[in-house]
Design a protein around this motif. Structure first.
Motif, PDB file in Angstrom:
ATOM      1  N   GLY A 214      -2.099  12.325   3.192  1.00  0.00           N
ATOM      2  CA  GLY A 214      -3.113  11.270   3.149  1.00  0.00           C
ATOM      3  C   GLY A 214      -4.108  11.420   2.028  1.00  0.00           C
ATOM      4  N   MET A 215      -3.707  12.056   0.925  1.00  0.00           N
ATOM      5  CA  MET A 215      -4.595  12.225  -0.228  1.00  0.00           C
ATOM      6  C   MET A 215      -4.593  10.952  -1.073  1.00  0.00           C
ATOM      7  SD  MET A 215      -3.916  16.102  -1.557  1.00  0.00           S
ATOM      8  CE  MET A 215      -4.467  17.529  -0.639  1.00  0.00           C
ATOM      9  N   GLY A 216      -5.238   9.928  -0.560  1.00  0.00           N
ATOM     10  CA  GLY A 216      -5.192   8.626  -1.229  1.00  0.00           C
ATOM     11  C   GLY A 216      -5.919   8.587  -2.547  1.00  0.00           C
ATOM     12  N   ALA A 217      -6.963   9.393  -2.724  1.00  0.00           N
ATOM     13  CA  ALA A 217      -7.706   9.393  -3.975  1.00  0.00           C
ATOM     14  C   ALA A 217      -6.877  10.023  -5.098  1.00  0.00           C
ATOM     15  CB  ALA A 217      -9.024  10.128  -3.808  1.00  0.00           C
ATOM     16  N   LEU A 218      -6.233  11.151  -4.817  1.00  0.00           N
ATOM     17  CA  LEU A 218      -5.358  11.785  -5.803  1.00  0.00           C
ATOM     18  C   LEU A 218      -4.185  10.878  -6.139  1.00  0.00           C
ATOM     19  CD1 LEU A 218      -4.202  14.091  -7.497  1.00  0.00           C
ATOM     20  CD2 LEU A 218      -3.432  15.189  -5.375  1.00  0.00           C
ATOM     21  N   LEU A 219      -3.578  10.287  -5.149  1.00  0.00           N
ATOM     22  CA  LEU A 219      -2.445   9.390  -5.392  1.00  0.00           C
ATOM     23  C   LEU A 219      -2.853   8.199  -6.251  1.00  0.00           C
ATOM     24  CD1 LEU A 219      -0.919   9.407  -1.813  1.00  0.00           C
ATOM     25  CD2 LEU A 219       0.287  10.127  -3.887  1.00  0.00           C
ATOM     26  N   ALA A 220      -4.067   7.682  -6.044  1.00  0.00           N
ATOM     27  CA  ALA A 220      -4.529   6.529  -6.812  1.00  0.00           C
ATOM     28  C   ALA A 220      -4.606   6.845  -8.294  1.00  0.00           C
ATOM     29  CB  ALA A 220      -5.892   6.072  -6.291  1.00  0.00           C
ATOM     30  N   VAL A 221      -5.126   8.005  -8.638  1.00  0.00           N
ATOM     31  CA  VAL A 221      -5.248   8.381 -10.051  1.00  0.00           C
ATOM     32  C   VAL A 221      -3.873   8.568 -10.674  1.00  0.00           C
ATOM     33  CG1 VAL A 221      -6.115  10.116 -11.657  1.00  0.00           C
ATOM     34  CG2 VAL A 221      -7.483   9.458  -9.663  1.00  0.00           C
ATOM     35  N   ALA A 222      -2.940   9.158  -9.922  1.00  0.00           N
ATOM     36  CA  ALA A 222      -1.618   9.487 -10.471  1.00  0.00           C
ATOM     37  C   ALA A 222      -0.711   8.266 -10.621  1.00  0.00           C
ATOM     38  CB  ALA A 222      -0.940  10.523  -9.572  1.00  0.00           C
ATOM     39  N   ARG A 223      -1.065   7.142 -10.000  1.00  0.00           N
ATOM     40  CA  ARG A 223      -0.166   5.994  -9.930  1.00  0.00           C
ATOM     41  C   ARG A 223       0.237   5.448 -11.288  1.00  0.00           C
ATOM     42  NH1 ARG A 223      -3.219   2.172  -5.877  1.00  0.00           N
ATOM     43  NH2 ARG A 223      -2.920   0.780  -7.656  1.00  0.00           N
ATOM     44  N   GLY A 224      -0.639   5.506 -12.285  1.00  0.00           N
ATOM     45  CA  GLY A 224      -0.350   4.878 -13.562  1.00  0.00           C
ATOM     46  C   GLY A 224       0.566   5.671 -14.468  1.00  0.00           C
ATOM     47  N   SER A 225       0.931   6.892 -14.080  1.00  0.00           N
ATOM     48  CA  SER A 225       1.729   7.762 -14.951  1.00  0.00           C
ATOM     49  C   SER A 225       3.151   7.918 -14.440  1.00  0.00           C
ATOM     50  CB  SER A 225       1.081   9.143 -15.034  1.00  0.00           C
ATOM     51  OG  SER A 225       1.901  10.046 -15.754  1.00  0.00           O
ATOM     52  N   GLY A 309      -0.891   2.503 -16.773  1.00  0.00           N
ATOM     53  CA  GLY A 309       0.389   1.836 -16.536  1.00  0.00           C
ATOM     54  C   GLY A 309       0.246   0.620 -15.637  1.00  0.00           C
ATOM     55  N   GLY A 310       1.347  -0.063 -15.449  1.00  0.00           N
ATOM     56  CA  GLY A 310       1.342  -1.272 -14.637  1.00  0.00           C
ATOM     57  C   GLY A 310       0.993  -1.021 -13.188  1.00  0.00           C
ATOM     58  N   ALA A 311       1.212   0.198 -12.719  1.00  0.00           N
ATOM     59  CA  ALA A 311       0.889   0.535 -11.328  1.00  0.00           C
ATOM     60  C   ALA A 311      -0.474   1.202 -11.197  1.00  0.00           C
ATOM     61  CB  ALA A 311       1.967   1.463 -10.768  1.00  0.00           C
ATOM     62  N   ALA A 312      -1.202   1.305 -12.319  1.00  0.00           N
ATOM     63  CA  ALA A 312      -2.452   2.062 -12.308  1.00  0.00           C
ATOM     64  C   ALA A 312      -3.498   1.410 -11.416  1.00  0.00           C
ATOM     65  CB  ALA A 312      -2.994   2.186 -13.731  1.00  0.00           C
ATOM     66  N   VAL A 313      -4.354   2.239 -10.854  1.00  0.00           N
ATOM     67  CA  VAL A 313      -5.471   1.749 -10.067  1.00  0.00           C
ATOM     68  C   VAL A 313      -6.395   0.930 -10.966  1.00  0.00           C
ATOM     69  CG1 VAL A 313      -6.927   3.791 -10.457  1.00  0.00           C
ATOM     70  CG2 VAL A 313      -7.187   2.468  -8.363  1.00  0.00           C
ATOM     71  N   LYS A 314      -7.020  -0.118 -10.401  1.00  0.00           N
ATOM     72  CA  LYS A 314      -7.843  -1.050 -11.175  1.00  0.00           C
ATOM     73  C   LYS A 314      -9.311  -0.922 -10.776  1.00  0.00           C
ATOM     74  CE  LYS A 314      -5.441  -4.255  -9.304  1.00  0.00           C
ATOM     75  NZ  LYS A 314      -4.507  -3.336  -8.623  1.00  0.00           N
ATOM     76  N   PRO A 315     -10.223  -1.202 -11.712  1.00  0.00           N
ATOM     77  CA  PRO A 315     -11.635  -1.232 -11.334  1.00  0.00           C
ATOM     78  C   PRO A 315     -11.868  -2.217 -10.190  1.00  0.00           C
ATOM     79  CG  PRO A 315     -11.420  -1.266 -13.721  1.00  0.00           C
ATOM     80  CD  PRO A 315     -10.036  -1.431 -13.158  1.00  0.00           C
ATOM     81  N   GLY A 316     -12.558  -1.764  -9.180  1.00  0.00           N
ATOM     82  CA  GLY A 316     -12.802  -2.572  -7.995  1.00  0.00           C
ATOM     83  C   GLY A 316     -11.879  -2.256  -6.843  1.00  0.00           C
ATOM     84  N   ASP A 317     -10.787  -1.521  -7.088  1.00  0.00           N
ATOM     85  CA  ASP A 317      -9.892  -1.128  -6.004  1.00  0.00           C
ATOM     86  C   ASP A 317     -10.621  -0.187  -5.041  1.00  0.00           C
ATOM     87  OD1 ASP A 317      -7.894  -2.600  -7.136  1.00  0.00           O
ATOM     88  OD2 ASP A 317      -6.596  -0.915  -7.641  1.00  0.00           O
ATOM     89  N   VAL A 318     -10.201  -0.249  -3.784  1.00  0.00           N
ATOM     90  CA  VAL A 318     -10.748   0.648  -2.771  1.00  0.00           C
ATOM     91  C   VAL A 318      -9.605   1.501  -2.221  1.00  0.00           C
ATOM     92  CG1 VAL A 318     -11.849   0.814  -0.503  1.00  0.00           C
ATOM     93  CG2 VAL A 318     -12.642  -0.899  -2.157  1.00  0.00           C
ATOM     94  N   VAL A 319      -9.805   2.815  -2.199  1.00  0.00           N
ATOM     95  CA  VAL A 319      -8.779   3.735  -1.708  1.00  0.00           C
ATOM     96  C   VAL A 319      -9.363   4.597  -0.598  1.00  0.00           C
ATOM     97  CG1 VAL A 319      -7.600   3.779  -3.936  1.00  0.00           C
ATOM     98  CG2 VAL A 319      -9.333   5.505  -3.447  1.00  0.00           C
ATOM     99  N   ARG A 320      -8.484   5.125   0.244  1.00  0.00           N
ATOM    100  CA  ARG A 320      -8.906   5.997   1.343  1.00  0.00           C
ATOM    101  C   ARG A 320      -8.580   7.445   0.985  1.00  0.00           C
ATOM    102  NH1 ARG A 320     -10.384   4.978   6.430  1.00  0.00           N
ATOM    103  NH2 ARG A 320      -9.698   2.795   6.213  1.00  0.00           N
TER     104      ARG A 320
END
Length: 491
Positions: A214-225, A309-320
């Motif tokens: 459930g490490m949603g913050a780490l996963l969010a950063v890694a999504r764009g790579s 990247g196309g899957a990268a987290v965007k400004p304004g996104d909310v993650v858990r």
């Protein structure tokens, strides 16, 4: 590089067969010709005024009669303090560098613990070379250093600490200096696994395990790579299991473009250094494996790239996050605190006695402190004071900055429990306040090394800080272990 500590005076140093000999000469010391050829040569230079008077002034000789070393440099070291000795040894090495000596003797006629530490760290730093990605590398010429002191036994502990620190610091430099395509998250994991041995275990988690946690913050950063993340767990066991560990957390952004909040192109290449916190944790564990202190230490390294990247987290996104708290990501270039917050939550499972995180976190800290001192934030006054003292003793200083609760106001969000940035004012402080939310009730400290982890310009390269600070601090937390006398050490 091999280091060897020996009991030597001027007469004994003259007999050491090495390519070069450095004699660090403190104020007030006299040289008597009755003490041999080296003393006579130095005494004559002092009499003739050829050595100057300021710390760092030096005189070189070649094939000095009665001295086994091919080259001799005597250098003023002022009051013999660590600062002056660093200045002196660096100047003397500059005089010898073109000759590329393979073996060196360094005589400290007046030696205290700080002087031995300064001498070892300085000669290692001055002779260090990065070679990994060069097509025709010119490796470090210096292979062996004999450190001569009046009483070796009395300074053995300081010497061993310094040599282990050099080993850890150079490992940290190596990984921080590597280009991002040679230091991917998977590569960092392999470097950690290479440290495994008796008393030191390494576990590596991949994207699936991190998602299950459930490490949603780490996963969010890694999504764009395209490079898969790694979450690295190191465990050094030097004390019984019942003893609560210290947890070190190192930021492992192996390259930081800023994500969708893209950084300017100028000097973006230096963002390969954004994993210097992770590199420092690796370096500390390399030193622990040599020193074997009586304590337990856990290292946590969240490692990923921050890409647009196309899957990268965007400004304004909310993650858990792993803690359950939701985070509004107002700026994707404030990614370090996102990966660290999940690691800080994960650290709680070890029931630690203290947590220290290390990160190249904010440009605001560079503005505040420059490249001299790392920024220190702490929830506990005793922890803060011991870290400050360790930094001074290790010649790797930090400076405490505030954590007033009023600063947390800037992180309020209408759409999540907390925002990941709080604006430009007090940027280093609000970043630390963000992290503090995830540290729990455990004594916690944050070292912002954005200004101290690397140098730019013509001297561009990693410094390996704050490995000396952390190693010294950890040793101060551990009871003494009975030691066997050893003649030399390798770094």
């Amino acid at each position: 590089m091999d280091f060897d500590l020996q009991t030597l005076d001027l007469r004994g140093a003259a007999d050491v067969a090495v390519d070069a000999l450095i004699v660090a000469w403190p104020d007030g010391l006299t040289a008597d010709a009755a003490d041999g050829a080296l003393a006579a040569w130095i005494g004559q230079a002092l009499h003739d005024g050829d050595l100057g008077t300021e710390a760092g002034h030096w005189l070189a000789g070649h094939r000095v009669s009665g001295v086994a070393a091919r080259r001799v440099v005597v250098v003023r070291c002022g009051d013999g303090s660590a600062r002056r000795l660093r200045q002196a040894v660096a100047a003397a090495w500059g005089a010898l560098q073109a000759a590329a000596p393979r073996t060196l003797a360094l005589l400290l006629p007046r030696a205290e613990e700080a002087a031995v530490t300064a001498a070892v760290l300085t000669i290692a730093e001055a002779s260090y070379r990065y070679t990994t990605t060069l097509s025709d590398p010119k490796p470090r010429a210096l292979r062996r250093v004999v450190v001569g002191v009046p009483q070796a036994a009395a300074l053995r502990q300081a010497f061993d600490w310094a040599v282990a620190t050099v080993h850890g610091q150079e490992l940290a430099k190596e990984w921080a200096n590597r280009p991002a395509n040679h230091a991917r998250p998977a590569d960092l994991a392999e470097a950690a696994q290479a440290l495994a041995g008796p008393g030191l275990e390494v576990e590596v988690l991949g994207p699936k395990e991190v998602e299950r946690l459930g490490m949603g913050a780490l996963l969010a950063v890694a999504r764009g790579s395209r490079e898969p993340l790694r979450f690295i767990v190191l465990r050094y066991r030097g004390a019984p299991k019942r003893e609560a560990p210290v947890v070190l957390v190192g930021k492992g952004i192996t390259f930081d473009t800023g994500g969708i909040s893209l950084k300017p192109a100028a000097e973006m290449d230096e963002m390969k250094f954004d994993m210097s916190g992770a590199a420092a944790v690796l370096g500390v564990f390399a030193a622990l494996a040599r020193l074997r202190p009586v304590l337990n230490v856990v290292g946590l390294i969240p490692a990923c790239e921050n890409m647009p990247g196309g899957a990268a987290v965007k400004p304004g996104d909310v993650v858990r996050s792993l803690s359950g708290q939701t985070i509004e990501i107002l700026n994707t270039d404030a990614e370090g605190r996102l990966i660290l917050c999940d690691a800080l939550t994960y650290a709680q499972r070890f029931k630690p006695r203290a947590i220290v995180d290390v990160a190249t976190l904010t440009g605001a800290c560079v503005i505040a402190l420059g490249g001299v001192r790392s920024g220190l934030f702490a929830s506990d006054d005793v922890l803060a004071q011991t870290l400050l003292e360790a930094g001074e003793a290790a010649q790797d200083p930090c400076w405490r900055l505030p954590l007033d609760e009023d600063y947390a106001e800037a992180l309020k969000s209408r759409f999540a429990d907390v925002a990941n940035v709080g604006g430009r004012p007090a940027g280093a402080v609000t970043a630390a306040k963000f992290l503090q939310r995830f540290a729990g009730a455990v004594p916690w400290a944050h070292l912002d090394i954005a200004g101290t982890a690397w140098k730019g310009g013509k001297d561009k390269g990693a410094t390996g800080r704050p490995v000396p600070l952390l190693v010294r601090w950890l040793l101060q937390q551990a009871p003494a272990r009975p030691r066997r006398e050893r003649r030399g050490a390798r770094a």
